[in-house]
Write an enzyme that holds these catalytic residues in place. Structure first.
Site, mmCIF file in Angstrom:
data_model
loop_
_atom_site.group_PDB
_atom_site.id
_atom_site.type_symbol
_atom_site.label_atom_id
_atom_site.label_comp_id
_atom_site.label_asym_id
_atom_site.label_seq_id
_atom_site.Cartn_x
_atom_site.Cartn_y
_atom_site.Cartn_z
ATOM 1 N N ARG A 171 13.455 -0.620 -1.066
ATOM 2 C CA ARG A 171 13.608 0.350 -1.901
ATOM 3 C C ARG A 171 14.303 -0.439 -2.478
ATOM 4 N NH1 ARG A 171 17.776 4.033 -2.037
ATOM 5 N NH2 ARG A 171 17.348 4.710 0.511
ATOM 6 N N ARG B 135 -0.406 -5.959 8.274
ATOM 7 C CA ARG B 135 0.338 -4.868 8.530
ATOM 8 C C ARG B 135 1.673 -4.319 9.032
ATOM 9 N NH1 ARG B 135 1.814 0.235 4.153
ATOM 10 N NH2 ARG B 135 3.570 -0.250 3.260
ATOM 11 N N CYS C 242 0.301 5.774 -0.079
ATOM 12 C CA CYS C 242 -0.056 7.260 -0.382
ATOM 13 C C CYS C 242 0.048 7.590 -1.715
ATOM 14 C CB CYS C 242 0.325 7.793 1.060
ATOM 15 S SG CYS C 242 -0.685 7.396 2.354
ATOM 16 N N CYS D 51 7.734 11.706 -4.676
ATOM 17 C CA CYS D 51 6.476 11.455 -4.772
ATOM 18 C C CYS D 51 5.808 11.525 -3.033
ATOM 19 C CB CYS D 51 6.391 9.594 -4.830
ATOM 20 S SG CYS D 51 7.667 8.566 -3.619
ATOM 21 N N TYR E 291 -4.119 -3.017 9.945
ATOM 22 C CA TYR E 291 -2.541 -1.986 8.924
ATOM 23 C C TYR E 291 -2.545 -2.222 11.343
ATOM 24 C CZ TYR E 291 -1.005 1.957 7.991
ATOM 25 O OH TYR E 291 0.113 2.959 8.265
ATOM 26 N N CYS F 288 14.472 9.909 -3.814
ATOM 27 C CA CYS F 288 14.160 10.948 -3.598
ATOM 28 C C CYS F 288 12.782 11.874 -2.640
ATOM 29 C CB CYS F 288 14.454 12.315 -5.154
ATOM 30 S SG CYS F 288 12.826 11.532 -6.089
ATOM 31 N N PRO G 224 0.938 -0.869 0.022
ATOM 32 C CA PRO G 224 -0.197 -0.322 0.429
ATOM 33 C C PRO G 224 1.143 1.152 -0.150
ATOM 34 C CG PRO G 224 -0.869 -1.445 1.280
ATOM 35 C CD PRO G 224 0.707 -1.962 1.013
ATOM 36 N N CYS H 146 6.520 11.970 -10.180
ATOM 37 C CA CYS H 146 8.200 10.814 -9.599
ATOM 38 C C CYS H 146 9.081 11.371 -10.529
ATOM 39 C CB CYS H 146 7.729 9.793 -9.938
ATOM 40 S SG CYS H 146 8.898 8.288 -10.115
ATOM 41 N N ALA I 179 0.844 -0.419 11.588
ATOM 42 C CA ALA I 179 1.788 -0.018 11.025
ATOM 43 C C ALA I 179 1.908 1.555 11.495
ATOM 44 C CB ALA I 179 2.532 -0.499 10.270
ATOM 45 N N HIS I 180 3.628 2.752 11.128
ATOM 46 C CA HIS I 180 3.277 3.752 11.066
ATOM 47 C C HIS I 180 3.035 4.695 12.069
ATOM 48 C CE1 HIS I 180 4.215 2.628 6.908
ATOM 49 N NE2 HIS I 180 4.926 1.912 7.344
ATOM 50 N N ASP J 226 13.813 23.893 -16.774
ATOM 51 C CA ASP J 226 15.060 25.352 -15.452
ATOM 52 C C ASP J 226 15.038 26.786 -16.345
ATOM 53 O OD1 ASP J 226 14.539 24.103 -13.577
ATOM 54 O OD2 ASP J 226 16.924 22.946 -13.539
ATOM 55 N N ASP K 196 10.644 4.173 7.692
ATOM 56 C CA ASP K 196 9.688 2.963 6.607
ATOM 57 C C ASP K 196 10.493 3.735 4.991
ATOM 58 O OD1 ASP K 196 9.239 1.028 6.114
ATOM 59 O OD2 ASP K 196 7.508 1.087 5.547
HETATM 60 P P1 ADP Z 1 17.102 21.304 -16.981
HETATM 61 O O1 ADP Z 1 16.682 20.952 -15.344
HETATM 62 O O2 ADP Z 1 15.555 21.968 -17.433
HETATM 63 O O3 ADP Z 1 16.924 20.023 -17.836
HETATM 64 P P2 ADP Z 1 20.037 21.877 -16.903
HETATM 65 O O4 ADP Z 1 20.742 22.624 -16.486
HETATM 66 O O5 ADP Z 1 20.222 20.090 -15.556
HETATM 67 O O6 ADP Z 1 18.450 22.386 -17.011
HETATM 68 O O7 ADP Z 1 21.067 21.711 -18.358
HETATM 69 C C1 ADP Z 1 20.715 21.911 -18.962
HETATM 70 C C2 ADP Z 1 21.985 21.824 -19.990
HETATM 71 O O8 ADP Z 1 21.585 22.274 -21.131
HETATM 72 C C3 ADP Z 1 23.237 21.787 -19.534
HETATM 73 O O9 ADP Z 1 23.991 20.720 -19.961
HETATM 74 C C4 ADP Z 1 24.173 22.536 -20.016
HETATM 75 O O10 ADP Z 1 25.573 22.388 -20.735
HETATM 76 C C5 ADP Z 1 23.328 22.622 -21.284
HETATM 77 N N1 ADP Z 1 23.550 24.260 -21.837
HETATM 78 C C6 ADP Z 1 23.541 25.157 -22.088
HETATM 79 N N2 ADP Z 1 22.982 26.141 -22.605
HETATM 80 C C7 ADP Z 1 23.247 25.407 -23.893
HETATM 81 C C8 ADP Z 1 23.033 25.753 -25.637
HETATM 82 N N3 ADP Z 1 23.710 27.280 -25.251
HETATM 83 N N4 ADP Z 1 24.186 24.536 -25.827
HETATM 84 C C9 ADP Z 1 24.131 23.703 -25.799
HETATM 85 N N5 ADP Z 1 23.654 23.231 -24.175
HETATM 86 C C10 ADP Z 1 23.729 24.178 -23.531
HETATM 87 FE FE1 SF4 Z 2 12.008 7.217 -6.201
HETATM 88 FE FE2 SF4 Z 2 10.032 8.521 -7.641
HETATM 89 FE FE3 SF4 Z 2 9.511 8.693 -5.517
HETATM 90 FE FE4 SF4 Z 2 11.653 10.202 -6.379
HETATM 91 S S1 SF4 Z 2 9.575 10.552 -6.606
HETATM 92 S S2 SF4 Z 2 11.947 8.388 -4.869
HETATM 93 S S3 SF4 Z 2 12.527 8.638 -8.272
HETATM 94 S S4 SF4 Z 2 9.544 7.070 -6.753
#
Ligand code: ADP
Ligand code: SF4
Length: 701
Positions: free
Chosen positions: A299, A226, A31, A351, A172, A348, A29, A363, A174-175, A645, A267
């Site tokens: 895990r 559980r 959440c 989830c 249940y 991480c 189970p 996720c 637990a937890h 990003d 857990d």
């Molecule tokens: P996101 O989390 O959005 O995927 P990241 O910062 O992890 O962004 O990854 C961005 C990637 O883009 C990096 O590996 C960076 O080197 C690459 N990057 C940034 N600008 C350029 C560009 N002008 N040309 C090619 N690659 C680029």
């Molecule tokens: Fe694992 Fe996905 Fe949860 Fe991160 S979000 S702990 S990768 S199941």
């Protein structure tokens, strides 16, 4: 599977009372923040797990009564017949996928603040509600009549569960989320009647509920129990001897034992704080105390680790919540020996944040999680291409990698252009920080998949400018160029730059690029509240610096309360000798010192420092997007989209999701954005209105 494989043992059937699990993969189970609000979304999510090969797929906890209401958290309910259509849809969906359907019936006891139902919480003793809330509400010590009521409510819930087709029904304990656990625990149960004191008395209610459940089930469904094997919030909890005693006494009652920890937090340890299989020390040896099959979690993503658990006689079934979220097809991939295509959980707990923030599950590794019904996404399948378009994806971080992978699976020709030599973007950099090495799996899964696709070409050391794009004549471009951390102190607390002069200023981007502060005394300013402030402080301390960390929040990395890490982070910082200044903001920095101010009184304090590391906020690297957008119409360029990003800095999970979304939506006619872009369910109106006399208005019945 035809020839024998070292993993055959994982595909042996296991008898669980009256039902047979077709293999040893068992989705415990868990959440998901969908619960009673999003029943069809949940049904679709569970169905896909079943399709992916799990022999048993369970619901999350299902509140059996309004006295077990854990609002504001959103779980399932089986309060009365009104809830049954939701629960039946989930059971049916699991069956359609080919698995046994399990339901985790729960009475939350003194953990239920009953904020929605306004019932008085029920516990073994008169105590404030715990452990999940600090609401100013106390539970009332249950009387014998309350105990009789609870048993009847549980029996009703068992009957209803069986009536709508569940194959396996949980008791249940637990937890810290179950009244049965509270009764078992000397921490919460110091009653002096036959339900308190000795272990035999503390387990009496558990025995009674188990016996009731067996009687109602009457061989029509399997009964799982559980139980918390160790660990609890605070002292005097359930201990190993207690559990050994319970198993010695009650070991043969249920058809299956599901071993969990005394708190969800323990857990679901993140990879930063615990390795795969960390529960083993608590679970090992318990199986010998019962002839019934046992399941536990850890895990588990490595089939070798799973086989070891079975061969060593620790577990009979491999339980998984997070590994089944990251890869619902984990069992089938092991069966088909496609180990390289397993999307391994990175630990991480993003989830968990879905549930903790009462929003739908998400996720980091599996962007389709929670989107199966809402957007029709599938973890393994995606609609085929509709043209011979070629797409340039610029940037190979999590957003670019996922977009390139998913477009590649659709069949499009993709050029993935990365400025650096290494792929993975921030994931590659951040996974070098203390405790985050498993995060590399976000990159590895995608790079492996892309390498196997002839239609996706990767160009490393290829920084791309707008002129390059126009010169190459790309028609479709996804800009995934990421973000950079700011150094001006702008973030949540300050929305204009902080005055700084004559002191070294760094950001996480510098530290991730390998730059360390020149001086010895470093102040880290965490106005970000997720993991980065704490983990940068740890890294600097490990590099031998004298580190203090300042945050306007009450705790460093405050938001990690939702990933179950905030307490562990404070402990780790304290143990590392990092000085914490909480409830303070950095207000200025000058040669040799950083000035901080109380967020409540504004009183200033000076910290001696040689460098200040700003962990406040990021800026998207969106110049390329902006430049390209202006060339649509006067070049070959037809579409350009910013993702991850580069569009808006966020979590790695959000970047992966954004990449997936761009791939899913490429050359798809979308509804105008005036419309909701995903399916949802809206609470059905009561057909009888007003239904009650509205006394304040004197309205008619
Ligand atoms: P996101 O989390 O959005 O995927 P990241 O910062 O992890 O962004 O990854 C961005 C990637 O883009 C990096 O590996 C960076 O080197 C690459 N990057 C940034 N600008 C350029 C560009 N002008 N040309 C090619 N690659 C680029
Ligand atoms: Fe694992 Fe996905 Fe949860 Fe991160 S979000 S702990 S990768 S199941």
């Amino acid at each position: 599977m035809t020839e024998s494989s070292p993993y055959d043992i994982l595909f042996e059937p296991v008898q669980i009372g009256p039902v047979t699990a077709k293999n040893r993969f068992y989705q415990v189970p868990h959440c998901n923040g969908m619960g009673y609000r999003d029943p069809s979304a949940q049904a679709a999510m569970r169905r896909i797990k079943a399709e992916g090969g799990w022999s048993v797929v369970n619901t999350e906890q299902v509140e059996i009564h309004p006295t077990s209401d854990i609002a504001p958290f959103i779980e399932l309910r089986i309060w009365d017949d009104q809830d049954l259509p939701h629960l039946a849809r989930i059971a049916d969906a699991i069956h359609e996928g080919g698995a046994l359907a399990g339901i985790e019936l729960a009475h939350n006891g003194m953990n239920a603040p009953n904020l929605y139902s306004r019932e008085i919480p029920l516990g073994p003793m008169h105590l404030p509600v715990a452990p999940d809330t600090i609401a100013p509400i106390q539970a009332r010590a249950m009387t014998k009549r309350d105990i009789a009521d609870l048993r009847r409510w549980h029996r009703n819930a068992v009957q209803r569960s069986i009536d709508i087709g569940y194959d396996l029904v949980y008791v249940y304990a637990a937890h810290g989320y179950s009244g049965l656990h509270h009764f078992l625990s000397p921490r919460y149960n110091q009653r002096t009647d036959e339900y308190g004191g000795s272990l035999a008395n503390r387990m009496r209610l558990l025995r009674e509920v188990l016996e009731d459940t067996l009687e109602i089930a009457d061989g029509k469904a399997a009964i799982a129990c559980r139980i918390a094997v160790e660990g609890e919030y605070g002292p005097n909890g359930v201990h190993r001897e207690d559990i050994q005693g319970v198993l010695t006494e009650l070991g043969e009652l249920p058809d299956l034992w599901d071993f969990a920890m005394g708190s969800w937090e323990e857990d679901s340890l993140t990879s930063r704080f615990g390795p795969e299989g960390s529960q083993e020390e608590h679970v090992a040896g318990l199986k010998a105390l019962t002839s019934k099959p046992v399941v536990g979690v850890g895990r588990f993503t490595s089939p070798d680790a799973m086989v070891r658990q079975i061969r060593k006689g620790i577990l009979d079934l491999i339980g998984a919540a997070r590994p089944s979220i990251a890869d619902p097809f984990l069992p089938n991939k092991i069966r088909d020996r496609q180990l390289e295509s397993i999307r391994e959980c990175i630990g991480c707990n993003i989830c968990v944040t879905g549930d903790q923030t009462m929003s739908i599950i998400r996720c980091t590794q599996n962007p389709s999680m929670g989107e199966e019904y809402r957007r029709g996404w599938h973890p393994e399948r995606i609609k085929p291409k509709t043209s011979d378009a070629r797409i340039a994806v610029i940037g190979a971080g999590p957003a670019g990698l996922e977009a390139a992978r998913a477009l590649g699976v659709r069949g499009y020709d993709v050029n993935l252009l990365e400025a650096g030599r290494e792929l993975g973007g921030r994931v590659t950099l951040e996974s070098k920080l203390p405790g985050l090495s498993a995060w590399n799996r976000v990159r590895d899964y995608r790079v492996l998949a892309i390498e196997a696709m002839p239609n996706v070409e990767v160009f490393r050391e290829s920084p791309v400018s707008a002129e390059d794009v126009l010169e190459f004549g790309f028609e479709h471009v996804l800009v995934a160029t990421g973000s950079t951390w700011r150094t001006d102190g702008v973030g949540r607390f300050h929305t204009t730059p902080i005055p700084v002069d004559g002191i070294e200023i760094l950001s996480p981007s510098d530290i991730l690029a390998g730059t360390l502060p020149a001086g010895q005394r470093v102040v880290v300013y965490d106005d970000d509240y997720y993991y980065m402030g704490g983990v940068i402080a740890e890294a600097l301390r490990a590099a031998g610096k004298d580190v203090s960390i300042v945050t306007p929040s009450a705790q460093v990395s405050q938001w990690t309360m939702h990933t179950f890490e905030v307490g562990k982070i404070q402990r780790r910082l304290i143990e590392a000798g990092i000085v914490r200044h909480t409830d303070h903001a950095v207000v200025s920095a000058q040669p040799g010192e950083v000035t901080i101010a109380s967020v409540y009184t504004e009183q200033h304090t000076r910290l001696e420092a040689d460098a200040l590391v700003m962990v406040t906020a990021r800026l998207p690297k969106d110049e390329l997007f902006t430049q390209l957008e202006s060339h649509i119409g006067d070049s070959d360029l037809l579409t350009v989209r910013g993702i991850g990003d580069a569009w808006a800095p966020g979590t790695i999970a959000a970047a992966v999701w954004s990449g997936r979304r761009a791939a899913e939506e490429f050359e798809v006619d979308l509804k105008p954005n005036d419309d909701v872009q995903f399916r949802r369910e809206v609470t059905a109106l009561d057909p009888i209105w007003p239904g009650v006399t509205l006394q304040s208005t004197g309205a008619a019945k």
